[in-house]
Design a protein around this motif. Structure first.
Motif, mmCIF file in Angstrom:
data_model
loop_
_atom_site.group_PDB
_atom_site.id
_atom_site.type_symbol
_atom_site.label_atom_id
_atom_site.label_comp_id
_atom_site.label_asym_id
_atom_site.label_seq_id
_atom_site.Cartn_x
_atom_site.Cartn_y
_atom_site.Cartn_z
ATOM 1 N N SER A 154 -6.417 -49.084 -23.512
ATOM 2 C CA SER A 154 -6.565 -48.013 -22.357
ATOM 3 C C SER A 154 -7.530 -48.115 -21.316
ATOM 4 O O SER A 154 -8.258 -48.931 -21.532
ATOM 5 C CB SER A 154 -7.232 -46.631 -23.248
ATOM 6 O OG SER A 154 -7.608 -45.892 -22.116
ATOM 7 N N PRO A 155 -7.479 -47.730 -20.146
ATOM 8 C CA PRO A 155 -8.398 -48.096 -19.232
ATOM 9 C C PRO A 155 -9.822 -47.019 -19.061
ATOM 10 O O PRO A 155 -10.729 -47.237 -18.512
ATOM 11 C CB PRO A 155 -7.599 -47.475 -17.886
ATOM 12 C CG PRO A 155 -6.775 -46.403 -18.238
ATOM 13 C CD PRO A 155 -6.132 -46.840 -19.626
ATOM 14 N N PRO A 188 -0.018 -49.830 -24.735
ATOM 15 C CA PRO A 188 -1.085 -50.713 -24.160
ATOM 16 C C PRO A 188 -2.556 -50.145 -24.607
ATOM 17 O O PRO A 188 -2.605 -49.037 -24.938
ATOM 18 C CB PRO A 188 -0.888 -50.656 -22.637
ATOM 19 C CG PRO A 188 -0.367 -49.152 -22.495
ATOM 20 C CD PRO A 188 0.751 -48.965 -23.814
ATOM 21 N N HIS A 237 -15.671 -51.528 -16.952
ATOM 22 C CA HIS A 237 -14.096 -51.694 -17.349
ATOM 23 C C HIS A 237 -14.048 -52.877 -18.111
ATOM 24 O O HIS A 237 -13.436 -52.918 -19.294
ATOM 25 C CB HIS A 237 -13.214 -51.805 -16.135
ATOM 26 C CG HIS A 237 -11.811 -52.184 -16.320
ATOM 27 N ND1 HIS A 237 -11.003 -51.306 -16.744
ATOM 28 C CD2 HIS A 237 -10.998 -53.325 -16.231
ATOM 29 C CE1 HIS A 237 -9.774 -51.674 -16.740
ATOM 30 N NE2 HIS A 237 -9.879 -53.004 -16.691
ATOM 31 N N ASP A 238 -14.616 -53.870 -17.848
ATOM 32 C CA ASP A 238 -14.408 -55.242 -18.780
ATOM 33 C C ASP A 238 -14.811 -55.250 -19.975
ATOM 34 O O ASP A 238 -14.255 -55.617 -21.085
ATOM 35 C CB ASP A 238 -14.941 -56.596 -17.941
ATOM 36 C CG ASP A 238 -14.414 -56.868 -16.544
ATOM 37 O OD1 ASP A 238 -13.121 -56.486 -16.253
ATOM 38 O OD2 ASP A 238 -15.062 -57.552 -15.764
ATOM 39 N N GLN A 271 -13.093 -48.322 -8.722
ATOM 40 C CA GLN A 271 -11.587 -48.060 -9.060
ATOM 41 C C GLN A 271 -11.400 -49.280 -10.168
ATOM 42 O O GLN A 271 -11.692 -50.381 -9.944
ATOM 43 C CB GLN A 271 -10.739 -48.162 -7.926
ATOM 44 C CG GLN A 271 -9.357 -48.062 -8.451
ATOM 45 C CD GLN A 271 -8.492 -47.836 -7.326
ATOM 46 O OE1 GLN A 271 -8.751 -48.128 -6.205
ATOM 47 N NE2 GLN A 271 -6.943 -47.618 -7.566
ATOM 48 N N GLN A 272 -10.709 -48.885 -11.208
ATOM 49 C CA GLN A 272 -10.643 -49.896 -12.414
ATOM 50 C C GLN A 272 -9.414 -50.578 -12.106
ATOM 51 O O GLN A 272 -8.309 -50.362 -11.943
ATOM 52 C CB GLN A 272 -10.089 -48.996 -13.723
ATOM 53 C CG GLN A 272 -11.392 -48.078 -14.263
ATOM 54 C CD GLN A 272 -10.980 -47.120 -15.287
ATOM 55 O OE1 GLN A 272 -9.526 -46.828 -15.399
ATOM 56 N NE2 GLN A 272 -12.063 -46.484 -15.766
ATOM 57 N N PRO A 273 -9.535 -52.012 -12.621
ATOM 58 C CA PRO A 273 -8.485 -52.968 -12.186
ATOM 59 C C PRO A 273 -7.466 -52.653 -13.348
ATOM 60 O O PRO A 273 -7.524 -52.003 -14.326
ATOM 61 C CB PRO A 273 -9.081 -54.519 -12.454
ATOM 62 C CG PRO A 273 -10.280 -54.084 -13.546
ATOM 63 C CD PRO A 273 -10.723 -52.749 -12.992
ATOM 64 N N GLN A 274 -6.301 -53.254 -13.156
ATOM 65 C CA GLN A 274 -5.135 -53.071 -14.329
ATOM 66 C C GLN A 274 -5.632 -53.677 -15.684
ATOM 67 O O GLN A 274 -6.533 -54.642 -15.850
ATOM 68 C CB GLN A 274 -4.031 -54.087 -13.956
ATOM 69 C CG GLN A 274 -2.793 -53.929 -14.587
ATOM 70 C CD GLN A 274 -1.390 -54.563 -13.933
ATOM 71 O OE1 GLN A 274 -1.666 -55.108 -12.974
ATOM 72 N NE2 GLN A 274 -0.432 -54.514 -14.873
ATOM 73 N N VAL A 275 -5.121 -52.932 -16.721
ATOM 74 C CA VAL A 275 -5.502 -53.299 -18.076
ATOM 75 C C VAL A 275 -4.678 -54.412 -18.504
ATOM 76 O O VAL A 275 -3.261 -54.524 -18.237
ATOM 77 C CB VAL A 275 -5.191 -52.063 -18.900
ATOM 78 C CG1 VAL A 275 -5.453 -52.612 -20.358
ATOM 79 C CG2 VAL A 275 -6.263 -50.739 -18.580
ATOM 80 N N PRO A 276 -5.079 -55.474 -19.039
ATOM 81 C CA PRO A 276 -4.327 -56.640 -19.493
ATOM 82 C C PRO A 276 -3.439 -56.204 -20.688
ATOM 83 O O PRO A 276 -3.566 -55.396 -21.325
ATOM 84 C CB PRO A 276 -5.512 -57.995 -19.833
ATOM 85 C CG PRO A 276 -6.488 -56.866 -20.140
ATOM 86 C CD PRO A 276 -6.787 -55.929 -19.120
ATOM 87 N N ASP A 277 -2.451 -56.949 -20.923
ATOM 88 C CA ASP A 277 -1.523 -56.765 -21.880
ATOM 89 C C ASP A 277 -1.472 -57.813 -23.199
ATOM 90 O O ASP A 277 -0.707 -57.768 -23.828
ATOM 91 C CB ASP A 277 -0.052 -56.427 -21.289
ATOM 92 C CG ASP A 277 0.607 -57.526 -20.624
ATOM 93 O OD1 ASP A 277 -0.092 -58.587 -20.576
ATOM 94 O OD2 ASP A 277 1.653 -57.295 -20.196
#
Length: 231
Positions: free
Chosen positions: A129-130, A127, A195-196, A11-17
């Motif tokens: 995208s994941p 923002p 993801h990273d 599961q993907q972590p939150q996208v930094p802003d």
């Protein structure tokens, strides 16, 4: 084409802003040259000089819907023109810390682009995208490299940044007009990134001329159908 199957991603972590896109609606814009990347870059940097020096700033070229419902998207070239709709927007990717500064500088400003003009409306923040499949419309290419050499070079450059690509596909070759002559580019799709790495690519892009829309990654729905067509 690179094609390595991979294990499923957790599961993907939150996208930094810390890096975002500012999306400015185009107002009073009747038409734009299809090949406007250099002219748009020059106009924006003339209006906001620090865009040229901000390492995480990138200027998206302006696009309209593809060919559909009787509408035929014109071929690439300075002599061809796009017909923007009310939903057409100009996107600029930059650090969130500079977003308010850019809004102040550009909202309500009218830009001239090779005989065409438009006014920038109030910007909205978008923002990153994941998505783990990303697409760049233009990546600067070398004139003496074929498709495989282009992909090998991209893989090497990303590998030096610690980014591993599992699936990569390059598409259209397009020349962008510049005062010193045409600049060769290729489109590039990368899939099943972790993801990273997907976030890092959106934040940093790849290659040169990001102020002309090159090396800027956008989310894409998937690569499998494209791969089947290409095979």
């Amino acid at each position: 084409m690179f094609w390595q199957e991979s294990d499923s991603e957790p599961q993907q972590p939150q996208v930094p802003d810390d890096v975002i896109d500012l999306m400015f609606p185009l107002q009073r814009c009747k038409s734009l040259p299809v090949d406007h990347a250099h002219a748009l870059s020059e106009a924006l940097i003339s209006a906001v000089a620090w865009l040229a020096d901000e390492p995480r700033a990138a200027i998206h070229t302006i696009h309209v819907a593809g060919s559909q419902n009787g509408w035929e998207r014109p071929s690439h070239g300075r002599e061809q023109h796009l017909l923007p709709s009310r939903r057409t927007k100009l996107g600029i990717r930059l650090p969130r810390a500079r977003a308010d500064e850019l809004k102040t500088a550009l909202e309500g400003r009218t830009l001239e682009i090779e005989g065409s003009s438009f006014t920038l409306g109030p910007a909205k923040e978008r923002p990153l995208s994941p998505e783990r499949t990303l697409f760049a419309r233009y990546v600067v290419a070398n004139a003496d490299e074929n498709e495989d050499q282009f992909l090998q070079r991209i893989a090497s450059e990303l590998g030096q940044r610690g980014i591993k690509i599992r699936k990569a596909l390059c598409g259209k070759t397009i020349s962008l007009s510049t005062p010193t002559g045409p600049m060769l580019t290729r489109s590039l799709m990368l899939a099943e990134l972790n993801h990273d790495d997907a976030i890092a690519l959106q934040q940093q892009g790849i290659g040169t001329h990001q102020s002309m829309g090159c090396g800027i990654f956008l989310p894409h729905k998937g690569i499998d159908a494209v791969a089947k067509t290409a095979s």
